[in-house]
Write an enzyme that holds these catalytic residues in place. Sequence first.
Site, PDB file in Angstrom:
ATOM      1  N   LEU A 189       0.972  -9.618  -3.789  1.00 19.51           N
ATOM      2  CA  LEU A 189       0.835  -8.201  -4.124  1.00 19.51           C
ATOM      3  C   LEU A 189      -0.053  -8.129  -5.350  1.00 19.51           C
ATOM      4  O   LEU A 189       0.071  -8.946  -6.261  1.00 19.51           O
ATOM      5  CB  LEU A 189       2.201  -7.567  -4.443  1.00 19.51           C
ATOM      6  CG  LEU A 189       3.190  -7.347  -3.291  1.00 19.51           C
ATOM      7  CD1 LEU A 189       4.473  -6.738  -3.838  1.00 19.51           C
ATOM      8  CD2 LEU A 189       2.596  -6.467  -2.210  1.00 19.51           C
ATOM      9  N   ASP A 190      -0.954  -7.143  -5.395  1.00 20.19           N
ATOM     10  CA  ASP A 190      -1.773  -6.938  -6.586  1.00 20.19           C
ATOM     11  C   ASP A 190      -0.872  -6.755  -7.796  1.00 20.19           C
ATOM     12  O   ASP A 190       0.245  -6.226  -7.685  1.00 20.19           O
ATOM     13  CB  ASP A 190      -2.646  -5.682  -6.441  1.00 20.19           C
ATOM     14  CG  ASP A 190      -3.686  -5.809  -5.350  1.00 20.19           C
ATOM     15  OD1 ASP A 190      -3.964  -6.936  -4.926  1.00 20.19           O
ATOM     16  OD2 ASP A 190      -4.204  -4.760  -4.930  1.00 20.19           O
ATOM     17  N   ARG A 191      -1.361  -7.140  -8.942  1.00 20.71           N
ATOM     18  CA  ARG A 191      -0.577  -7.027 -10.172  1.00 20.71           C
ATOM     19  C   ARG A 191      -0.003  -5.619 -10.381  1.00 20.71           C
ATOM     20  O   ARG A 191       1.180  -5.468 -10.701  1.00 20.71           O
ATOM     21  CB  ARG A 191      -1.433  -7.436 -11.367  1.00 20.71           C
ATOM     22  CG  ARG A 191      -0.692  -7.394 -12.698  1.00 20.71           C
ATOM     23  CD  ARG A 191      -1.572  -7.898 -13.831  1.00 20.71           C
ATOM     24  NE  ARG A 191      -0.817  -8.080 -15.057  1.00 20.71           N
ATOM     25  CZ  ARG A 191      -1.285  -8.672 -16.147  1.00 20.71           C
ATOM     26  NH1 ARG A 191      -2.525  -9.138 -16.154  1.00 20.71           N
ATOM     27  NH2 ARG A 191      -0.536  -8.809 -17.216  1.00 20.71           N
ATOM     28  N   THR A 218       0.715  -3.333  -8.211  1.00 20.19           N
ATOM     29  CA  THR A 218       1.502  -2.855  -7.077  1.00 20.19           C
ATOM     30  C   THR A 218       2.936  -3.350  -7.184  1.00 20.19           C
ATOM     31  O   THR A 218       3.187  -4.522  -7.454  1.00 20.19           O
ATOM     32  CB  THR A 218       0.889  -3.344  -5.749  1.00 20.19           C
ATOM     33  OG1 THR A 218      -0.474  -2.921  -5.671  1.00 20.19           O
ATOM     34  CG2 THR A 218       1.654  -2.788  -4.556  1.00 20.19           C
TER      35      THR A 218
END
Length: 238
Positions: free
Chosen positions: A58-60, A62
């Site tokens: 997951l993106d930081r 998100t």
Amino acid sequence: MSISVIEILKETEDWIAINKAAGLLVHRTKLAAEEKENFALQLLRDQIGQAVYPVHRLDRPTSGVLLFTKKKELLPLFKAEFSERRVEKTYLALVRGVPSSKEGCFDRALTNERSGKLQEARTDYKLVDSVEIPFNTTGRYPTSRYSLLSIQPFTGRTHQIRRHLAQARHYIIGDKKHGDNKQNKFFEKQFDLQNLLLHAFELRFQDPITQENMGIHAEIPVHFRTILKELGFPNQEV
């Protein structure tokens, strides 16, 4: 950011799913060398007292469901579920504007940020609800409209959801890289928002060991719910 306890959503002898907080890195990376202490992998390992291995990313910024295996030898089996597109991922996002259709898909190819090559990419969406507020956030209209979208990425390209929504001009609120600077500044000033309003709400997959169908969901975080309430979205189950 400082996090002392990771929220565990479900745990078996083979894997563990957590609710990753917004702003928390999955693991150490050269792209965020300034972060020395907080990584989901490290925090979870220390919390349960054993090694864990991330199945996906997951993106930081998100938040939401993040899956780890407890056994390194099982990692290829779990990764195959994702690479073969047998995993159903559902995100929630607050975006600028209202889509012309209540449901649809974005299927424009995206450029790989490393190789520069085009890759097929598809993101399905459904409109959950929309609101209109009496603020001129664009300098063009006396009111502004926002939508809560349920989103299912069929492919898994880097920043795919954020890039597809930006291409459609339905920028995700709080997106510093692909979003709308005017909207971000408005939400920072009006609501003191510091986070991206993109949440990995649910993960559905078949356990490759037991063959059991799993459905794991993470409640919308407080900062996200607060904005929905401030904008006038009705309380509802997504």
